[in-house]
Design an enzyme around this catalytic site. Structure first.
Site, mmCIF file in Angstrom:
data_model
loop_
_atom_site.group_PDB
_atom_site.id
_atom_site.type_symbol
_atom_site.label_atom_id
_atom_site.label_comp_id
_atom_site.label_asym_id
_atom_site.label_seq_id
_atom_site.Cartn_x
_atom_site.Cartn_y
_atom_site.Cartn_z
ATOM 1 N N GLY A 53 29.075 4.497 5.340
ATOM 2 C CA GLY A 53 29.218 3.597 4.309
ATOM 3 C C GLY A 53 30.767 3.256 4.806
ATOM 4 O O GLY A 53 31.619 3.848 4.992
ATOM 5 N N GLY A 94 33.686 1.339 2.249
ATOM 6 C CA GLY A 94 34.028 0.862 0.650
ATOM 7 C C GLY A 94 35.543 0.042 1.001
ATOM 8 O O GLY A 94 36.023 0.025 1.926
ATOM 9 N N MET A 118 38.481 1.243 -0.243
ATOM 10 C CA MET A 118 39.426 1.948 0.279
ATOM 11 C C MET A 118 39.087 3.088 1.137
ATOM 12 O O MET A 118 39.887 3.531 1.948
ATOM 13 C CB MET A 118 40.038 2.898 -0.977
ATOM 14 C CG MET A 118 40.887 1.827 -2.158
ATOM 15 S SD MET A 118 41.491 2.752 -3.204
ATOM 16 C CE MET A 118 42.468 4.061 -2.215
ATOM 17 N N VAL A 123 33.034 6.442 4.757
ATOM 18 C CA VAL A 123 32.453 7.699 4.917
ATOM 19 C C VAL A 123 31.700 7.869 6.247
ATOM 20 O O VAL A 123 30.887 6.706 6.615
ATOM 21 C CB VAL A 123 31.395 7.379 3.725
ATOM 22 C CG1 VAL A 123 30.531 8.946 3.793
ATOM 23 C CG2 VAL A 123 31.996 7.507 2.571
ATOM 24 N N LYS A 163 34.634 11.729 4.226
ATOM 25 C CA LYS A 163 35.533 10.267 3.562
ATOM 26 C C LYS A 163 36.636 10.144 4.096
ATOM 27 O O LYS A 163 37.774 11.137 3.971
ATOM 28 C CB LYS A 163 35.420 10.160 2.095
ATOM 29 C CG LYS A 163 35.736 8.706 1.601
ATOM 30 C CD LYS A 163 35.297 8.743 0.026
ATOM 31 C CE LYS A 163 35.590 7.302 -0.465
ATOM 32 N NZ LYS A 163 35.052 6.978 -1.849
ATOM 33 N N ASP A 171 31.167 3.700 -12.040
ATOM 34 C CA ASP A 171 30.703 2.816 -11.106
ATOM 35 C C ASP A 171 29.454 3.414 -10.668
ATOM 36 O O ASP A 171 29.134 3.079 -9.518
ATOM 37 C CB ASP A 171 31.585 2.608 -9.828
ATOM 38 C CG ASP A 171 31.060 1.539 -8.716
ATOM 39 O OD1 ASP A 171 30.572 0.493 -9.544
ATOM 40 O OD2 ASP A 171 31.545 1.394 -7.688
#
Length: 347
Positions: free
Chosen positions: A155, A157, A159, A162, A177, A271
């Protein structure tokens, strides 16, 4: 908020989508022509949602960015938002700085925005995630960093990225990450990245993805986590539609217990959403991505008042207002209720 022309909104939408790799500039230009040459009242963003190039939640997030001070006047260097600029000329073709009155071309102002400020939330599938990687991030694939061989992308994001990785010493697969900015990370970016690792490290619960270790090597900041081999709740809802009430209730009860455990230890997730709930092979949920988490026992300087934190469709009213002082455990409870509604209705 001043009037915002559809032309400027479409320019901004096209630029954000291009930065995030959601659509080529050539196709974006063709879609803009479709908007301009038809009787439809759809904006470019709405058309992109219809074409499945943007999620509805992403479009809502993008619309909120119209009021963020993303632009910087080339003359006085003061920041201002698209909504604050005075739109002049044919089709709002120029913007006037609200501070000094300097007139600039919108496209030039958009190009000057730091791309990291325009990152949309990660897509929920690995192929889409891989397309969002920059050249530097793609080069990490296949490398060994800190004893971890990076073998794939899980994934992307705003910032962090992963990756799927193999911990060589223990011969096990983990989720790794990595801070996207690397050595160029600002102090605030690095502190938030480390804050996520510290928050997760305090939580030892079967319903929360566990962290293994944190490290820094070859200009890469990273931390490794338990790898959950399974889909997100978001993927399940997209594939299956709404869940049976009994299954939804059982699932959300487990998630709620994990959230309560975090709250007891002073951690507010901020979140919670289906995309941040992983389901293992037995269908048990695991909460992940504490990148926006707030530790009530530590310094709150990372959260500025007036800044909305979270994902629009699941944000509590106080989060939408940007009232950081009011955001707390109840904000997560609001998100849980929204997730439950989503699982029961698939809407």
């Amino acid at each position: 908020m001043s009037a915002f022309t559809s032309e400027l909104e479409d320019r901004f939408t096209a630029h954000v989508c291009a930065v995030n790799g959601r659509c080529s500039r050539a196709r974006l230009a063709a879609l803009r022509e479709r908007c301009a040459g038809s009787d439809s009242v759809l904006s470019l963003g709405q058309l992109l949602v219809r074409e499945r190039l943007l999620r509805a939640s992403e479009y809502l997030e993008l619309r909120r960015w119209i009021e963020r001070p993303l632009l910087r006047c080339p003359a006085c260097e003061q920041p201002f938002s698209l909504a604050e600029g005075e739109h002049a000329g044919e089709d709002g073709a120029v913007l006037r700085c609200p501070h000094c009155g300097t007139i600039s071309e919108p496209d030039a102002l958009l190009e000057a925005i730091d791309p990291d400020a325009l990152r949309l939330p990660a897509r929920e599938d690995a192929d889409a995630a891989g397309r969002l990687l920059s050249g530097r991030e793609s080069q990490i694939l296949g490398r060994t960093i800190g004893g971890y061989e990076i073998v794939g992308v899980l994934g992307v994001g705003a910032m962090g990225v992963v990756y799927r990785a193999r911990q060589l010493e223990l011969d096990r697969l983990v989720a790794l990450k990595v801070l996207r900015a690397g050595e160029q990370a600002s102090g605030a970016q690095l502190e938030r990245f480390l804050a996520e690792a510290r928050a997760v490290a305090r939580l030892q619960h079967p319903g929360i993805v566990r962290i293994h270790e944190i490290g820094h090597e070859q200009g890469v900041h990273f931390f490794s986590m338990e790898l959950i081999e399974g889909p997100t709740l978001q993927q399940v809802l997209e594939d299956e539609g709404r869940l049976e009430p009994a299954r939804a209730a059982e699932l959300l009860e487990q998630v709620a217990r994990a959230v309560h455990y975090a709250h007891e230890r002073g951690i507010v997730h901020r979140d919670l959403k289906p995309g941040n709930i992983l389901l293992d092979a037995e269908g048990r949920p695991h909460i992940t991505d504490f990148g926006l988490a707030h530790d009530t026992g530590r310094d709150t300087s990372l959260t500025r008042s007036g800044v909305a934190i979270g994902t629009p469709l699941y944000m509590s009213p106080e989060q939408v207002r940007g009232d950081s002082q009011a955001v707390g455990p109840a904000s997560d409870v609001f998100a849980l209720g929204t997730i439950l509604y989503r699982t029961l209705t698939a809407t």
